[in-house]
Design a protein around this motif. Sequence first.
Motif, PDB file in Angstrom:
ATOM      1  N   SER A 167      83.964  43.064 103.914  1.00  0.00           N
ATOM      2  CA  SER A 167      84.871  41.952 104.183  1.00  0.00           C
ATOM      3  C   SER A 167      84.136  40.677 104.567  1.00  0.00           C
ATOM      4  N   SER A 168      82.788  40.703 104.471  1.00  0.00           N
ATOM      5  CA  SER A 168      82.009  39.509 104.794  1.00  0.00           C
ATOM      6  C   SER A 168      80.620  39.648 104.191  1.00  0.00           C
ATOM      7  N   LYS A 169      79.911  38.542 104.130  1.00  0.00           N
ATOM      8  CA  LYS A 169      78.534  38.574 103.635  1.00  0.00           C
ATOM      9  C   LYS A 169      77.651  39.391 104.570  1.00  0.00           C
ATOM     10  N   ALA A 170      77.875  39.246 105.834  1.00  0.00           N
ATOM     11  CA  ALA A 170      77.066  39.989 106.804  1.00  0.00           C
ATOM     12  C   ALA A 170      77.239  41.492 106.613  1.00  0.00           C
ATOM     13  N   GLU A 171      78.463  41.928 106.381  1.00  0.00           N
ATOM     14  CA  GLU A 171      78.728  43.349 106.174  1.00  0.00           C
ATOM     15  C   GLU A 171      78.069  43.841 104.879  1.00  0.00           C
ATOM     16  N   PHE A 172      78.146  43.013 103.837  1.00  0.00           N
ATOM     17  CA  PHE A 172      77.527  43.396 102.568  1.00  0.00           C
ATOM     18  C   PHE A 172      76.016  43.449 102.714  1.00  0.00           C
ATOM     19  N   ASP A 173      75.445  42.453 103.358  1.00  0.00           N
ATOM     20  CA  ASP A 173      73.990  42.415 103.526  1.00  0.00           C
ATOM     21  C   ASP A 173      73.490  43.593 104.357  1.00  0.00           C
ATOM     22  N   LYS A 174      74.322  44.073 105.259  1.00  0.00           N
ATOM     23  CA  LYS A 174      73.965  45.253 106.054  1.00  0.00           C
ATOM     24  C   LYS A 174      73.885  46.490 105.163  1.00  0.00           C
ATOM     25  N   TRP A 175      74.727  46.517 104.112  1.00  0.00           N
ATOM     26  CA  TRP A 175      74.726  47.658 103.185  1.00  0.00           C
ATOM     27  C   TRP A 175      73.568  47.589 102.180  1.00  0.00           C
TER      28      TRP A 175
ATOM     29  N   GLN B  22      95.870  41.006  88.818  1.00  0.00           N
ATOM     30  CA  GLN B  22      95.597  41.134  90.250  1.00  0.00           C
ATOM     31  C   GLN B  22      94.222  41.744  90.492  1.00  0.00           C
ATOM     32  N   ALA B  23      93.859  42.746  89.669  1.00  0.00           N
ATOM     33  CA  ALA B  23      92.544  43.374  89.819  1.00  0.00           C
ATOM     34  C   ALA B  23      91.426  42.361  89.539  1.00  0.00           C
ATOM     35  N   LYS B  24      91.618  41.527  88.539  1.00  0.00           N
ATOM     36  CA  LYS B  24      90.631  40.490  88.231  1.00  0.00           C
ATOM     37  C   LYS B  24      90.483  39.510  89.385  1.00  0.00           C
ATOM     38  N   LYS B  25      91.611  39.112  89.959  1.00  0.00           N
ATOM     39  CA  LYS B  25      91.590  38.183  91.097  1.00  0.00           C
ATOM     40  C   LYS B  25      90.936  38.826  92.318  1.00  0.00           C
ATOM     41  N   ASP B  26      91.270  40.089  92.549  1.00  0.00           N
ATOM     42  CA  ASP B  26      90.705  40.781  93.707  1.00  0.00           C
ATOM     43  C   ASP B  26      89.185  40.887  93.601  1.00  0.00           C
ATOM     44  N   PHE B  27      88.685  41.161  92.386  1.00  0.00           N
ATOM     45  CA  PHE B  27      87.237  41.276  92.215  1.00  0.00           C
ATOM     46  C   PHE B  27      86.561  39.919  92.411  1.00  0.00           C
ATOM     47  N   ALA B  28      87.161  38.866  91.849  1.00  0.00           N
ATOM     48  CA  ALA B  28      86.593  37.520  92.023  1.00  0.00           C
ATOM     49  C   ALA B  28      86.591  37.133  93.500  1.00  0.00           C
ATOM     50  N   ASP B  29      87.660  37.458  94.198  1.00  0.00           N
ATOM     51  CA  ASP B  29      87.733  37.151  95.635  1.00  0.00           C
ATOM     52  C   ASP B  29      86.688  37.944  96.419  1.00  0.00           C
ATOM     53  N   TYR B  30      86.455  39.195  95.995  1.00  0.00           N
ATOM     54  CA  TYR B  30      85.461  40.040  96.663  1.00  0.00           C
ATOM     55  C   TYR B  30      84.060  39.430  96.524  1.00  0.00           C
ATOM     56  N   ILE B  31      83.705  39.028  95.293  1.00  0.00           N
ATOM     57  CA  ILE B  31      82.377  38.436  95.068  1.00  0.00           C
ATOM     58  C   ILE B  31      82.215  37.171  95.901  1.00  0.00           C
ATOM     59  N   LYS B  32      83.285  36.393  95.972  1.00  0.00           N
ATOM     60  CA  LYS B  32      83.236  35.169  96.785  1.00  0.00           C
ATOM     61  C   LYS B  32      83.079  35.508  98.259  1.00  0.00           C
ATOM     62  N   THR B  33      83.759  36.553  98.701  1.00  0.00           N
ATOM     63  CA  THR B  33      83.720  36.956 100.104  1.00  0.00           C
ATOM     64  C   THR B  33      82.324  37.398 100.527  1.00  0.00           C
ATOM     65  N   ILE B  34      81.620  38.124  99.642  1.00  0.00           N
ATOM     66  CA  ILE B  34      80.296  38.617 100.025  1.00  0.00           C
ATOM     67  C   ILE B  34      79.209  37.564  99.847  1.00  0.00           C
TER      68      ILE B  34
ATOM     69  N   TYR C  59      77.977  35.863  97.037  1.00  0.00           N
ATOM     70  CA  TYR C  59      77.043  35.872  95.914  1.00  0.00           C
ATOM     71  C   TYR C  59      77.755  35.459  94.628  1.00  0.00           C
ATOM     72  N   ASP C  60      76.957  35.310  93.541  1.00  0.00           N
ATOM     73  CA  ASP C  60      77.540  35.077  92.227  1.00  0.00           C
ATOM     74  C   ASP C  60      76.783  35.927  91.208  1.00  0.00           C
ATOM     75  N   ASN C  61      77.059  35.721  89.907  1.00  0.00           N
ATOM     76  CA  ASN C  61      76.464  36.579  88.876  1.00  0.00           C
ATOM     77  C   ASN C  61      74.952  36.429  88.752  1.00  0.00           C
ATOM     78  N   THR C  62      74.414  35.347  89.302  1.00  0.00           N
ATOM     79  CA  THR C  62      72.957  35.152  89.274  1.00  0.00           C
ATOM     80  C   THR C  62      72.312  35.640  90.560  1.00  0.00           C
ATOM     81  N   THR C  63      72.885  35.279  91.684  1.00  0.00           N
ATOM     82  CA  THR C  63      72.252  35.626  92.966  1.00  0.00           C
ATOM     83  C   THR C  63      72.450  37.083  93.358  1.00  0.00           C
ATOM     84  N   LEU C  64      73.516  37.736  92.874  1.00  0.00           N
ATOM     85  CA  LEU C  64      73.733  39.139  93.229  1.00  0.00           C
ATOM     86  C   LEU C  64      72.660  40.053  92.617  1.00  0.00           C
ATOM     87  N   PRO C  65      72.334  39.916  91.316  1.00  0.00           N
ATOM     88  CA  PRO C  65      71.219  40.730  90.796  1.00  0.00           C
ATOM     89  C   PRO C  65      69.904  40.459  91.523  1.00  0.00           C
ATOM     90  N   GLU C  66      69.672  39.227  91.891  1.00  0.00           N
ATOM     91  CA  GLU C  66      68.452  38.890  92.622  1.00  0.00           C
ATOM     92  C   GLU C  66      68.414  39.620  93.965  1.00  0.00           C
TER      93      GLU C  66
END
Length: 522
Positions: free
Chosen positions: A141-149, A191-203, A205-212
């Motif tokens: 639910s946050s970048k901090a939580e994702f980065d912890k994982w 709705q699934a498409k929106k939820d995924f886009a919102d999730y990426i925004k929440t953590i 990152y984007d399509n370039t920085t997430l693979p990095e």
Amino acid sequence: MKRNSFLAMSAVFFAAQMTLVNAQTKSEEKLNPIVQSFVNEVNNNSQLENMAYELLDGIGPRLVGTPEMLAANNYTADKLKSWGIDANLQQFGTWKGWQRGITHVDLVYPRTKTLSATQLAWSPATKKTVEAEVVILPKASSKAEFDKWLPSAKGKIVLMAQYQKIGRSDEQIKEFATPELYEKLKAEKEQAKKDFADYIKTIGYDNTTLPEAFEKAGAAGIAISNWTGIHSTNRIFGAKTKSIPMFDIDLEDYGMLYRMAEKGAKPRIKVDAQSKVLPEAKSFNTIGIIKGSEKPNEYVILSAHLDSWDGAQGATDNGTGTLTMLETMRILKKYYPNPKRTIVVGLWGSEEQGLNGSRGFVADNPEIIKGVQAVFNQDNGTGRVVDISGQGFKDSYAYIGRWLDAAPKKVKDQIKSTFPGMPGGGGSDHASFVAAGVPGFSLSSLNWGYFGYTWHTTKDTYDKIVFDELKNNVILTATLAYMASEDPEFTSREKRVMPNDDKGAVTKWPEVREPKRSSKDY
């Protein structure tokens, strides 16, 4: 003779007479003798299929920076020379060198299955076969939580793309579902498409920085599934990693892996992705020239991009445009060897990275650009040309109309036109010329499912070509080139009065943009 027999004989005679009249009507279309020779050559001696085999089966996909792209440059130049046409390779930059090898991905636990997968362009290779557990993105639910994982991704293959619950096209669902079910499934998908886009925004990152981030965390590899919405059809673009493989898995197999990981089955896959990082490669356009006899410093340019993405053979993007322009040059040289104006074919490189080849040509050949009568560009698929826009040039209706009028009726009657139209700002190579104030026209074709099915996908293969449609386009292009060359007048470059945009401001003519001369600029 009985009356019924007489009536039957009369009906047969009448039908025969009508057949003769129709045949005479068809044969009475009076074409310019040169145009008629184009038609005869295309119908009786087409080289399209032979060239398609040599280019698409023999050389294959033509990604900028690869040996295959250079092979395609040399092939097209040699083909032009074999017809007596002056041809050369014109360098406009360099690109990172790379060559695709095999991609082999297997599920090895909890059962065995060979998966349908393709490494992305410029992906790093696996130095040896990699076997690793497959994991999905965590609930966070946050970048901090994702980065912890993130550290837990070390040594794993990460599934980075959205999971698609249903792998059927919208058209198929609409055909078979009840209206209520169709609306329900459509809403769920949106709705699934929106939820995924919102999730990426929440953590964060984007399509370039997430693979990095995965690469930095020590992941063994990254898998995506860039589904087009059509069964078993994915788009293949470039990898975003520098040291670990990044590859695409067909939706059916990707979904299976996702469900296994989600349910705690801890699936494992083996990945063998071979490729070579090569030295920086020179980037070229193939240029062919038939010198003008009366106005050699005025030019008619035939335009198509030679490069492609490499998820498949690049057949309709843009093998078909390349084949059309090559065949057009062949028959022009054979039946119109001494044109009034110089006829140039430009087969551009690195269109897929931002029209770089054609922009380079515009920048590097100012004397040619100053004398261009017209540019005819073909890019979007295997279909017959059905649309020509005036691209914002005020007087384009007059000269395009004159030139088009010389084409066979069955060719020109397919075409609708928009004049003066709006200038193309991108999308294909005619836009490079339009931005420079040069009359550049897109010969826009019937798409035959191009944008959903073959554009940059794993299905852009030889078998999707409809050669009768290409023959139509060769006749059209040859006719337009001939008429533009013969026209006693030099085309007007006067631009239309530009309309206001939705905010009330005057729309601007597209600006000339510099090409990306190196992958470092990409």
